[in-house]
Design a protein around this motif. Sequence first.
Motif, PDB file in Angstrom:
ATOM      1  N   MET A 299       4.758 -29.894  -5.944  1.00  8.70           N
ATOM      2  CA  MET A 299       3.325 -30.148  -5.807  1.00  8.70           C
ATOM      3  C   MET A 299       2.949 -30.289  -4.320  1.00  8.70           C
ATOM      4  N   GLY A 300       3.696 -31.109  -3.607  1.00  7.78           N
ATOM      5  CA  GLY A 300       3.404 -31.313  -2.175  1.00  7.78           C
ATOM      6  C   GLY A 300       3.508 -30.018  -1.385  1.00  7.78           C
ATOM      7  N   THR A 301       4.532 -29.236  -1.688  1.00  8.91           N
ATOM      8  CA  THR A 301       4.751 -27.973  -0.958  1.00  8.91           C
ATOM      9  C   THR A 301       3.581 -27.015  -1.188  1.00  8.91           C
ATOM     10  N   LEU A 302       3.130 -26.920  -2.437  1.00  8.16           N
ATOM     11  CA  LEU A 302       2.058 -25.972  -2.757  1.00  8.16           C
ATOM     12  C   LEU A 302       0.713 -26.400  -2.180  1.00  8.16           C
ATOM     13  N   LYS A 303       0.604 -27.675  -1.786  1.00  4.14           N
ATOM     14  CA  LYS A 303      -0.686 -28.158  -1.270  1.00  4.14           C
ATOM     15  C   LYS A 303      -0.730 -28.253   0.256  1.00  4.14           C
ATOM     16  N   LEU A 304       0.310 -27.757   0.913  1.00  2.00           N
ATOM     17  CA  LEU A 304       0.355 -27.879   2.377  1.00  2.00           C
ATOM     18  C   LEU A 304      -0.734 -27.081   3.086  1.00  2.00           C
ATOM     19  N   ASP A 305      -1.258 -26.044   2.435  1.00  2.00           N
ATOM     20  CA  ASP A 305      -2.281 -25.217   3.082  1.00  2.00           C
ATOM     21  C   ASP A 305      -3.708 -25.695   2.812  1.00  2.00           C
ATOM     22  N   LEU A 306      -3.870 -26.770   2.069  1.00  2.00           N
ATOM     23  CA  LEU A 306      -5.222 -27.262   1.764  1.00  2.00           C
ATOM     24  C   LEU A 306      -5.832 -27.936   3.009  1.00  2.00           C
ATOM     25  N   PRO A 307      -7.143 -28.169   2.995  1.00  2.00           N
ATOM     26  CA  PRO A 307      -7.751 -28.914   4.107  1.00  2.00           C
ATOM     27  C   PRO A 307      -7.036 -30.244   4.346  1.00  2.00           C
ATOM     28  N   ALA A 308      -7.099 -30.727   5.598  1.00  2.00           N
ATOM     29  CA  ALA A 308      -6.243 -31.837   6.040  1.00  2.00           C
ATOM     30  C   ALA A 308      -6.223 -33.033   5.084  1.00  2.00           C
ATOM     31  N   ASN A 309      -7.389 -33.492   4.621  1.00  2.00           N
ATOM     32  CA  ASN A 309      -7.407 -34.692   3.795  1.00  2.00           C
ATOM     33  C   ASN A 309      -6.705 -34.487   2.457  1.00  2.00           C
ATOM     34  N   GLU A 310      -6.953 -33.324   1.836  1.00  3.03           N
ATOM     35  CA  GLU A 310      -6.281 -33.046   0.545  1.00  3.03           C
ATOM     36  C   GLU A 310      -4.779 -32.894   0.747  1.00  3.03           C
ATOM     37  N   ARG A 311      -4.414 -32.222   1.844  1.00  3.11           N
ATOM     38  CA  ARG A 311      -2.989 -32.056   2.161  1.00  3.11           C
ATOM     39  C   ARG A 311      -2.323 -33.418   2.356  1.00  3.11           C
ATOM     40  N   MET A 312      -2.957 -34.276   3.144  1.00  2.00           N
ATOM     41  CA  MET A 312      -2.366 -35.591   3.444  1.00  2.00           C
ATOM     42  C   MET A 312      -2.223 -36.430   2.172  1.00  2.00           C
ATOM     43  N   ALA A 313      -3.232 -36.380   1.313  1.00  2.00           N
ATOM     44  CA  ALA A 313      -3.158 -37.157   0.069  1.00  2.00           C
ATOM     45  C   ALA A 313      -1.992 -36.659  -0.790  1.00  2.00           C
ATOM     46  N   ALA A 314      -1.841 -35.335  -0.899  1.00  2.00           N
ATOM     47  CA  ALA A 314      -0.758 -34.777  -1.715  1.00  2.00           C
ATOM     48  C   ALA A 314       0.610 -35.121  -1.128  1.00  2.00           C
ATOM     49  N   VAL A 315       0.717 -35.008   0.190  1.00  2.00           N
ATOM     50  CA  VAL A 315       2.006 -35.290   0.846  1.00  2.00           C
ATOM     51  C   VAL A 315       2.354 -36.771   0.676  1.00  2.00           C
ATOM     52  N   SER A 316       1.361 -37.639   0.796  1.00  2.00           N
ATOM     53  CA  SER A 316       1.634 -39.073   0.646  1.00  2.00           C
ATOM     54  C   SER A 316       2.009 -39.421  -0.791  1.00  2.00           C
ATOM     55  N   ALA A 317       1.346 -38.784  -1.758  1.00  2.00           N
ATOM     56  CA  ALA A 317       1.721 -39.020  -3.159  1.00  2.00           C
ATOM     57  C   ALA A 317       3.169 -38.590  -3.376  1.00  2.00           C
ATOM     58  N   CYS A 318       3.513 -37.450  -2.816  1.00  2.00           N
ATOM     59  CA  CYS A 318       4.874 -36.908  -2.947  1.00  2.00           C
ATOM     60  C   CYS A 318       5.900 -37.846  -2.293  1.00  2.00           C
ATOM     61  N   LYS A 319       5.634 -38.230  -1.033  1.00  2.00           N
ATOM     62  CA  LYS A 319       6.644 -39.011  -0.304  1.00  2.00           C
ATOM     63  C   LYS A 319       6.803 -40.400  -0.904  1.00  2.00           C
TER      64      LYS A 319
END
Length: 379
Positions: A299-319
């Motif tokens: 999920m985090g990998t697939l969302k890396l190209d989203l706008p910064a806020n959406e990307r950061m939220a996904a990466v933080s949920a993942c980590k």
Amino acid sequence: MDFTYTETQDMIRDTLSRFLADTYDFETRQKFINGDTGRDPAIWTALAQDLGMLGAAFSEEQGGLGGGALENAIIMEELGKVIAIEPYLPTVVIAGGALKAVGGAQADAMIPEIIAGNAIVAFAYAEPQGRYDLANLRTTAKKDGAGYVLNGHKSTVYAAPWASHLLVTARTGRNQRDKDGVSLFLIDANLAGIVRRDYPTVDGSRASEIYFENVAIPGDALLGGEGTGLPLIEQIVDEATVAVCAEATGVMQKLHEGTLEYTQQRKQFGLPIAKFQVLQHRMVDMFMEVEQARSMTVMGTLKLDLPANERMAAVSACKSKVARGAKFVGQNAIQTHGGIGITQELAIGHYFKRATMIEGQFGSADYHLDRYERIALAD
Ligand SMILES: Cc1cc2nc3c(=O)[nH]c(=O)nc-3n(C[C@H](O)[C@H](O)[C@H](O)COP(=O)(O)OP(=O)(O)OC[C@H]3O[C@@H](n4cnc5c(N)ncnc54)[C@H](O)[C@@H]3O)c2cc1C
């Protein structure tokens, strides 16, 4: 959503997995990390030149195989399975990610060197006072003619003793914690005025404290805009965060498999302890954490190209999920092994150490939960 890997992605995983099975068993890794330099450079050369692995995440125009973040995740997971100490994360994921983002002459010059295995880059971003705040920088790069003069101290710079280049964050303006005034530089690791104190890390790698003492760097070392580098740094750190989550998935899988195997060997009351229901429940809980870590990483990998806020939220949920899972799986692996789980001779304790370091790398579970709350729940 289709989660099927492409033929090339399957080929990357299979090729790397076979190579590591032949070259990176636990005893061989122990020889690498206990040697003088802490690594065998032939492995890196083979990854680059025999397997073409260092080009997997670069475009074909750049001389790569045309991949990106998913290829990085596949490679990091395989490296995690053997707790490899190869500097793929700082060199390909982080420096490669920064170069892909800025493009231009710097990317044209450097990416072929990375793909060929000639360049190793260490990421010098953390400072003793900085915690996880990427903008909390005391290191300064002051304009001096066409170039800059670098001064400051970077802490725990993984792979720095092996590096040909350093990717350095520094303040070109404003004050210590300001979001403006932050810049990113790619410099030669052997410039006059760079002082290193090298040491082994608890998870088998090598790192350095780096002191920049009036280091003259050329103007074209600047990656991106002067003073506007923070969004780029946040982006590459997010890419790196997901990549260590992929590595964690490999580490956790091996912790679970190794523990399951051990419970089938260790006997109590004439039975393997795997027959005891309470331990079976524990094995299932560990397995679920591994699978959830894998899913969150995709999920985090697939969302890396989203706008910064959406990307950061996904990466933080993942980590935050992966960090907690790594702790749960690691601690249960040690507990279930009993005393031998923490011995040098057995691989399990070494996997535990890497899992423990990943927990905190680029932000702990608590830090990422907090970041998730601030971003995802903001009005
Ligand atoms: C740092 C350290 C220092 C030590 N120092 C000493 C020392 O000075 N002197 C000394 O004699 N020993 C020492 N020990 C050994 C220690 O006493 C044993 O490691 C401990 O008693 C656990 O035994 P074990 O390692 O054989 O684990 P095991 O008994 O193999 O346990 C492994 C796992 O199986 C589980 N398990 C075992 N039996 C059952 C069962 N019947 N049902 C369900 N689950 C079960 C356990 O809960 C555990 O999770 C030390 C150990 C450590 C880690």
